[in-house]
Design a protein around this motif. Structure first.
Motif, PDB file in Angstrom:
ATOM      1  N   ILE A  58       0.873  -1.134  -0.335  1.00  0.00           N
ATOM      2  CA  ILE A  58       0.202  -0.168  -0.256  1.00  0.00           C
ATOM      3  C   ILE A  58       1.407   0.829   0.313  1.00  0.00           C
ATOM      4  N   GLY A  59       2.270   1.280   0.730  1.00  0.00           N
ATOM      5  CA  GLY A  59       2.377   2.258   0.919  1.00  0.00           C
ATOM      6  C   GLY A  59       3.449   2.403  -0.249  1.00  0.00           C
ATOM      7  N   GLY A  60       3.913   1.330  -0.490  1.00  0.00           N
ATOM      8  CA  GLY A  60       4.529   1.661  -2.585  1.00  0.00           C
ATOM      9  C   GLY A  60       3.713   2.344  -3.150  1.00  0.00           C
ATOM     10  N   GLY A  61       2.311   1.466  -3.497  1.00  0.00           N
ATOM     11  CA  GLY A  61       0.782   2.172  -4.032  1.00  0.00           C
ATOM     12  C   GLY A  61       0.896   4.084  -4.308  1.00  0.00           C
ATOM     13  N   LEU A  62       1.154   4.178  -2.410  1.00  0.00           N
ATOM     14  CA  LEU A  62       0.939   5.452  -1.837  1.00  0.00           C
ATOM     15  C   LEU A  62       2.341   6.239  -2.828  1.00  0.00           C
ATOM     16  N   ALA A  63       2.855   5.995  -2.624  1.00  0.00           N
ATOM     17  CA  ALA A  63       4.021   6.850  -3.189  1.00  0.00           C
ATOM     18  C   ALA A  63       4.372   7.232  -4.428  1.00  0.00           C
ATOM     19  N   LEU A  64       3.889   5.988  -5.380  1.00  0.00           N
ATOM     20  CA  LEU A  64       4.126   6.199  -7.141  1.00  0.00           C
ATOM     21  C   LEU A  64       2.711   7.138  -7.550  1.00  0.00           C
ATOM     22  N   ASN A 100       2.421  10.823  -2.697  1.00  0.00           N
ATOM     23  CA  ASN A 100       2.506  10.838  -1.857  1.00  0.00           C
ATOM     24  C   ASN A 100       3.597  10.226  -1.287  1.00  0.00           C
ATOM     25  N   LYS A 101       3.622  10.276   0.311  1.00  0.00           N
ATOM     26  CA  LYS A 101       5.073   9.921   0.811  1.00  0.00           C
ATOM     27  C   LYS A 101       4.760   9.205   2.871  1.00  0.00           C
ATOM     28  N   PRO A 102       4.484   8.118   2.070  1.00  0.00           N
ATOM     29  CA  PRO A 102       3.889   7.266   3.050  1.00  0.00           C
ATOM     30  C   PRO A 102       5.527   6.685   3.997  1.00  0.00           C
ATOM     31  N   ILE A 103       4.838   7.042   5.247  1.00  0.00           N
ATOM     32  CA  ILE A 103       5.814   5.945   6.420  1.00  0.00           C
ATOM     33  C   ILE A 103       5.470   4.909   6.850  1.00  0.00           C
ATOM     34  N   ILE A 104       5.895   3.657   6.685  1.00  0.00           N
ATOM     35  CA  ILE A 104       5.719   2.191   6.974  1.00  0.00           C
ATOM     36  C   ILE A 104       6.444   2.020   8.101  1.00  0.00           C
ATOM     37  N   GLU A 105       5.752   1.632   9.142  1.00  0.00           N
ATOM     38  CA  GLU A 105       6.014   1.021  10.399  1.00  0.00           C
ATOM     39  C   GLU A 105       6.083  -0.377  10.744  1.00  0.00           C
ATOM     40  N   ILE A 106       7.148  -0.806  10.545  1.00  0.00           N
ATOM     41  CA  ILE A 106       6.814  -2.359  11.041  1.00  0.00           C
ATOM     42  C   ILE A 106       7.518  -2.518  12.277  1.00  0.00           C
ATOM     43  N   ASP A 166      10.168  10.002  -9.350  1.00  0.00           N
ATOM     44  CA  ASP A 166      10.369  10.182  -7.935  1.00  0.00           C
ATOM     45  C   ASP A 166       9.807   9.077  -6.683  1.00  0.00           C
ATOM     46  N   LEU A 167      10.066   8.308  -6.025  1.00  0.00           N
ATOM     47  CA  LEU A 167       9.128   7.370  -4.394  1.00  0.00           C
ATOM     48  C   LEU A 167       9.724   7.625  -3.700  1.00  0.00           C
ATOM     49  N   ASN A 168       8.946   8.300  -3.282  1.00  0.00           N
ATOM     50  CA  ASN A 168       9.426   8.851  -1.340  1.00  0.00           C
ATOM     51  C   ASN A 168       8.565   7.362  -0.368  1.00  0.00           C
ATOM     52  N   MET A 169       9.096   6.568   0.216  1.00  0.00           N
ATOM     53  CA  MET A 169       9.297   6.358   0.788  1.00  0.00           C
ATOM     54  C   MET A 169      10.051   5.870   1.989  1.00  0.00           C
ATOM     55  N   ILE A 170       9.178   5.709   3.316  1.00  0.00           N
ATOM     56  CA  ILE A 170      10.497   5.262   4.630  1.00  0.00           C
ATOM     57  C   ILE A 170       9.483   3.726   5.433  1.00  0.00           C
ATOM     58  N   ILE A 230      15.563   2.772   3.533  1.00  0.00           N
ATOM     59  CA  ILE A 230      14.133   2.098   5.464  1.00  0.00           C
ATOM     60  C   ILE A 230      15.000   2.729   5.988  1.00  0.00           C
ATOM     61  N   PHE A 231      14.428   2.567   7.333  1.00  0.00           N
ATOM     62  CA  PHE A 231      15.075   3.584   8.575  1.00  0.00           C
ATOM     63  C   PHE A 231      15.282   2.751   9.675  1.00  0.00           C
ATOM     64  N   PHE A 232      16.776   2.554   9.996  1.00  0.00           N
ATOM     65  CA  PHE A 232      16.686   0.272  11.079  1.00  0.00           C
ATOM     66  C   PHE A 232      16.547   1.595  12.626  1.00  0.00           C
ATOM     67  N   GLU A 233      15.855   0.867  13.271  1.00  0.00           N
ATOM     68  CA  GLU A 233      15.487   1.851  14.627  1.00  0.00           C
ATOM     69  C   GLU A 233      16.032   0.670  15.952  1.00  0.00           C
ATOM     70  N   ASP A 234      17.298   0.748  16.084  1.00  0.00           N
ATOM     71  CA  ASP A 234      17.611  -0.434  17.901  1.00  0.00           C
ATOM     72  C   ASP A 234      16.779  -0.108  18.761  1.00  0.00           C
ATOM     73  N   LYS A 235      15.882  -1.040  19.177  1.00  0.00           N
ATOM     74  CA  LYS A 235      15.129  -0.732  19.793  1.00  0.00           C
ATOM     75  C   LYS A 235      15.908  -0.207  21.451  1.00  0.00           C
ATOM     76  N   VAL A 236      16.545  -0.521  21.391  1.00  0.00           N
ATOM     77  CA  VAL A 236      17.271  -0.072  23.215  1.00  0.00           C
ATOM     78  C   VAL A 236      17.904   1.393  22.944  1.00  0.00           C
ATOM     79  N   LEU A 237      17.594   1.792  21.880  1.00  0.00           N
ATOM     80  CA  LEU A 237      17.482   3.434  22.083  1.00  0.00           C
ATOM     81  C   LEU A 237      16.592   4.084  22.740  1.00  0.00           C
ATOM     82  N   TYR A 238      15.605   3.677  22.377  1.00  0.00           N
ATOM     83  CA  TYR A 238      14.400   4.731  22.563  1.00  0.00           C
ATOM     84  C   TYR A 238      13.938   5.390  24.131  1.00  0.00           C
ATOM     85  N   THR A 239      14.913   4.769  24.414  1.00  0.00           N
ATOM     86  CA  THR A 239      14.338   4.893  26.197  1.00  0.00           C
ATOM     87  C   THR A 239      16.367   5.818  26.414  1.00  0.00           C
TER      88      THR A 239
END
Length: 343
Positions: free
Chosen positions: A71-77, A80-86, A115-119, A174-183
Motif C-alpha cells: 500500500i505504501g508503495g502504491g501511495l508513493a507511486l 504521496n510520502k508514506p511512512i511504513i511502521e514495521i 520520484d518514489l518517497n517511501m520510508i 529503510i530506517f532501522f531503529e535499534d530498540k535499546v535506543l528508544y529510552t
C-alpha cells in the motif's frame, strides 16, 4: 537546518517530535502500520499523538506486512510520502518482495526516473530478551538493492533533519531503529560525557565522530551503526581507562550507499580499523564497507580491517544466552586488545 537536539530528550521523544514536524509541514505524509492509533500510538510509542492530530493520515492495519508495504508503495507511486511502521524488524522479511520487486524497481524501470518517497521504519536489535523472532538486525539483507537507501537511528543525529531528508529523498529507504535506543537520552552540543565528545564531519551531518577529549593519535577507529553506539562507547571508555588505547567511533546516519570519501583521510591515518555490527558474518553491511576501504586504500592500510559480528546463531530469549550471541562491549574490547596489544 540547525539542530534542535536537547540533552534532556529521550531518543523516542526526538523521533516522535520529528514525525510530528514532518506531518505538520508536509500534507503528503502518511503513517501506516499496526496498532499505531492513539492512545497506544504503536508498540514503542514512536507515533504517539499523530492519529489524534491527523486522523485521515494515520492508517492502522491488521497484521499484514506485505500488504502494508505494498500500500505504501502504491501511495508513493501516486506522489504521496508514506511512512511504513514495521512493529518488529524481523517481520520486514514479509514485505521484502514489495521492497525489492516493486518499490525499488519502480524508480527506474519506466524509462525515466520516477520520484518514489517511501520510508520503511522498523525496530531491530536485541538485548531486550524478545527471543529469536523479535530481536534480529536484518540490515545486511537489504544492502546492494538498486535504488534502495538504508539509514539507522542514532543518539547523535537529529531525527528532524534526518526525516526531512528521508521524506524528500525521491528513493525508497529503510530506517532501522535499534530498540535499546528508544529510552536513552539524546546527545547534544557536542558532548557525550566527562571523557568523550562528538562532532560531525560533513555539512550534511551524516558522519558523526566520537573522540576522547585528550585524543592525541589515531590508534583505533571503530565504524558502527547507531544502534551499537552505547556498546562501542562503553568499550572505548574501558579501553582508554584500563588499557590506554585511544579509540574513535564513526557513526554514519546513512548506511547504504556508504559514502566513504568523507572519512577516507581519517581511515588512512588510523592504525587499526574495526567495523562493529549486530549481524551474523557473511555478506554483511560491514563486509561491504570493508570492501570499499580495501578498494580505496589498498597499500596504505597499516593493518587488516577487522569485523566484529554477532555469533552464528539464532537469538536466544534467556538474557545470559542472548548476551553470548549479540555483540557486547566485551567482544569489542577483546577484538581491539587482540589486535593492538598482542600483535
Amino acid at each position: 537546518m540547525e539542530t534542535t537536539l536537547k540533552r534532556t530528550e529521550r531518543v523516542v521523544e526526538n523521533l516522535n517530535r520529528a514525525l510530528h514536524h514532518i506531518f505538520a509541514v508536509d500534507p503528503q505524509v502518511f503513517l501506516i502500520g499496526e496498532d499505531i492509533l492513539d492512545p497506544y500510538g504503536g508498540a514503542f510509542k514512536v507515533g504517539k499523538g499523530l492519529s489524534s492530530n491527523y486522523p485521515d493520515r494515520v492508517l492502522t492495519t491488521p497484521i499484514s506486512e506485505e500488504a502494508i508495504v505494498g500500500i505504501g508503495g502504491g501511495l508513493a507511486l501516486c506522489g504521496n510520502k508514506p511512512i511504513i511502521e514495521i512493529m518488529f524488524g524481523d517481520f520486514i522479511a514479509l514485505g521484502f518482495d514489495q521492497i525489492l520487486n516493486f518499490a525499488s524497481k519502480s524508480v527506474s524501470m519506466y524509462g525515466t526516473k520516477l520520484d518514489l518517497n517511501m520510508i520503511v521504519r522498523c525496530a531491530v536489535g536485541g538485548n531486550r530478551g524478545y527471543g529469536p523472532t523479535h530481536s534480529q538486525s536484518l540490515q545486511k539483507h537489504f544492502v546492494g538493492i538498486p535504488n534502495l537507501y538504508l539509514f539507522e537511528l542514532s543518539p547523535l543525529h537529529d531525527n528532524i533533519a534526518v526525516f526531512e531528508k528521508l521524506v524528500n529523498l525521491t528513493y525508497p529507504c529503510i530506517f532501522f531503529e535499534d530498540k535499546v535506543l528508544y529510552t536513552q537520552r539524546i546527545y547534544a552540543d557536542g558532548l557525550i560525557d566527562d571523557l568523550f565528545s562528538y562532532e560531525f564531519l560533513d555539512s550534511a551531518k551524516n558522519f558523526a565522530r566520537i573522540y576522547a577529549d585528550s585524543f592525541e593519535e589515531n590508534n583505533c577507529l571503530l565504524i558502527s551503526p547507531g544502534g551499537l553506539v552505547p556498546r562501542c562507547l562503553a568499550a572505548a571508555r574501558e579501553l582508554f581507562i584500563d588499557w590506554e588505547i585511544e579509540t574513535q567511533i564513526i557513526v554514519p546516519s546513512q548506511l547504504y550507499p556508504f559514502e566513504l570519501e568523507t572519512i577516507i583521510d581519517l581511515l588512512a591515518d588510523s592504525t587499526h580499523i574495526f567495523i562493529v555490527e549486530d549481524s551474523v558474518a557473511g555478506g554483511t553491511w560491514g563486509s561491504e564497507v570493508a570492501h570499499q576501504i580495501y578498494s580505496s586504500l589498498w597499500g596504505k592500510l597499516k593493518n587488516p580491517v577487522k569485523l566484529v559480528h554477532s555469533k552464528n546463531s539464532i537469538i536466544p530469549s534467556s538474557a545470559h544466552l542472548e548476551k553470548q550471541v549479540i555483540v557486547q562491549k566485551e567482544d569489542i574490547c577483546n577484538s581491539v586488545k587482540e589486535a593492538v596489544l598482542y600483535v
